[in-house]
Design a protein around this motif. Sequence first.
Motif, short mmCIF file in Angstrom:
data_model
loop_
_atom_site.label_atom_id
_atom_site.label_comp_id
_atom_site.label_asym_id
_atom_site.label_seq_id
_atom_site.Cartn_x
_atom_site.Cartn_y
_atom_site.Cartn_z
N PRO A 132 0.81 -1.23 0.00
CA PRO A 132 0.00 0.00 0.00
C PRO A 132 0.84 1.27 0.00
O PRO A 132 0.54 2.23 -0.69
N LEU A 133 1.92 1.25 0.80
CA LEU A 133 2.76 2.44 0.85
C LEU A 133 3.43 2.69 -0.51
O LEU A 133 3.49 3.82 -0.99
N GLY A 134 3.93 1.62 -1.09
CA GLY A 134 4.59 1.77 -2.39
C GLY A 134 3.60 2.26 -3.45
O GLY A 134 3.94 3.10 -4.30
N ALA A 135 2.38 1.69 -3.42
CA ALA A 135 1.37 2.13 -4.39
C ALA A 135 1.01 3.60 -4.19
O ALA A 135 0.83 4.35 -5.15
N ALA A 136 0.92 4.01 -2.88
CA ALA A 136 0.60 5.41 -2.61
C ALA A 136 1.72 6.33 -3.09
O ALA A 136 1.48 7.40 -3.68
N GLU A 137 2.98 5.91 -2.84
CA GLU A 137 4.10 6.72 -3.30
C GLU A 137 4.14 6.79 -4.84
O GLU A 137 4.42 7.85 -5.41
N PHE A 138 3.84 5.65 -5.47
CA PHE A 138 3.80 5.63 -6.94
C PHE A 138 2.74 6.60 -7.47
O PHE A 138 2.99 7.39 -8.40
N ALA A 139 1.54 6.55 -6.86
CA ALA A 139 0.47 7.46 -7.32
C ALA A 139 0.84 8.91 -7.06
O ALA A 139 0.57 9.80 -7.89
N ALA A 140 1.50 9.17 -5.92
CA ALA A 140 1.87 10.55 -5.61
C ALA A 140 2.90 11.08 -6.61
O ALA A 140 2.82 12.23 -7.06
N VAL A 141 3.86 10.24 -6.97
CA VAL A 141 4.88 10.68 -7.93
C VAL A 141 4.24 10.94 -9.29
O VAL A 141 4.55 11.92 -9.98
N LEU A 142 3.33 10.03 -9.71
CA LEU A 142 2.65 10.24 -10.99
C LEU A 142 1.89 11.57 -10.99
O LEU A 142 1.96 12.36 -11.95
N LEU A 143 1.11 11.80 -9.91
CA LEU A 143 0.35 13.06 -9.84
C LEU A 143 1.28 14.27 -9.80
O LEU A 143 0.98 15.32 -10.38
N ALA A 144 2.41 14.13 -9.09
CA ALA A 144 3.35 15.25 -9.00
C ALA A 144 3.96 15.58 -10.37
O ALA A 144 4.39 16.71 -10.61
N ASN A 145 3.98 14.61 -11.27
CA ASN A 145 4.46 14.87 -12.63
C ASN A 145 3.34 15.34 -13.56
O ASN A 145 3.51 16.27 -14.35
N ILE A 146 2.20 14.67 -13.46
CA ILE A 146 1.13 14.91 -14.44
C ILE A 146 0.43 16.24 -14.19
O ILE A 146 0.23 17.04 -15.12
N LEU A 147 0.05 16.51 -12.94
CA LEU A 147 -0.75 17.72 -12.67
C LEU A 147 -0.01 19.01 -13.02
O LEU A 147 -0.56 19.89 -13.71
N PRO A 148 1.23 19.22 -12.57
CA PRO A 148 1.91 20.47 -12.94
C PRO A 148 2.10 20.64 -14.45
O PRO A 148 1.92 21.74 -15.00
N MET A 149 2.47 19.54 -15.15
CA MET A 149 2.72 19.66 -16.59
C MET A 149 1.42 19.93 -17.36
O MET A 149 1.39 20.74 -18.29
#
Length: 415
Positions: A132-149
């Motif tokens: 769960p932690l890894g999945a949450a970190e993965f989703a957070a990194v994706l959002l941190a890349n996708i939303l700003p761009m």
Amino acid sequence: MDDPQRQWPPALTVLPYLLLAVLAAVTTANRGGAPLALDLALCALAALWILVMFTLRPQSWERPRPMAVFFVGLMAIVAVLVVRDPWFGFFTPACYVFAFRLVPWPWEPLAVGAVAAVAGIAQTYGLDKGTPLGAAEFAAVLLANILPMCGFSWFAERSNRYQEERERALAEVRLANRRLEASLAENAALHEQLLARAREAGVQEERRRMAREIHDTLAQGFTGIIAQLRAADTEAGAVPAEWRRHVDAAAGLAQESLNEARRSVHALRPEPLRTARLGEALAGVSECWTARHGTPVRVTTTGDARPLPPETELALLRTAQEALTNVAKHAGAGQVALTLSYLEDEVALDVVDDGAGFDPVLAAAASPRRDGGFGLVGMRERIESVAGSLQIESEPGTGTGISARVPVAAAEVET
């Protein structure tokens, strides 16, 4: 997306190949003795795909469909490379360039989001996504890349639209200003024409009024005086000789006054201009002047002769007459040249002599003539009364040149 062929600097077209070459070298160094065939084949495929679908087809850079196929294919190859070797995430800057420059709105945010997702996968390569932690970190990194761009893509599109609207507004303002300037210039020209026509119409109307007044008052009155005196002379058969002498004198004076009134009526249109064009009238005046004074006058007419407004013809004729009078009185010239020039939008009269000359500044400062003559001041005033200009060039001992120019619009010329 406006003409991308002109917007692609050479550095951007070379950048993808450089990145692929560097990343292929990194892959070779990191793999050691592990199999490299598939990784290098994917690098070669990516380079070949860019070369065939993009670099060698600049005519397709403005066409959305071929560029969409190119972008989707490139992202598929890059995604496989990133899954196998995370350092290929460093190739995503080139993918961002393609997304922003080749994909039109509203598909641009999707393309930018896809590149950001690939970059996020590369950044989370070492995470354990099964927890769960890894999945949450993965989703957070994706959002941190996708939303700003994607947000940057939206902001850039809004800025581009605002700039385009601003440029269109400025273009419309410039066009409106040019039209306004053209309208103001046209209105000014029409205003000048109306003023000139009104001035000419007023002068002509005043001349006609004066002619009617003379005809209806003086001429008719003198005619009645002559008739009454002749009737008295007829009825007075045995009148003393002294009385008859006075009657004859009165009749003679009345007849002379009648002749003067008629001459005044005819003088409203100068005799030379009643039967001839301006050029012919100037030639006749010059011929008579030469016969009186013995100095030859060379008369030249240039351009296409055409009828002019009566006031213009009169002003030019009177100016020529006064110029010749001044030559006879003051110049002592051996010859005179008189030139009438019909130009496109004006008529010019030049009178040049080889006489004694004078200083125009001193002449202008002198007091006006009091002998009833026209004079230089009068010539200038007459030419300026028809919106023209008079120039005088002279020096003591070098002769004199007088140039009168009067603007004549095509619409003002009498047919």
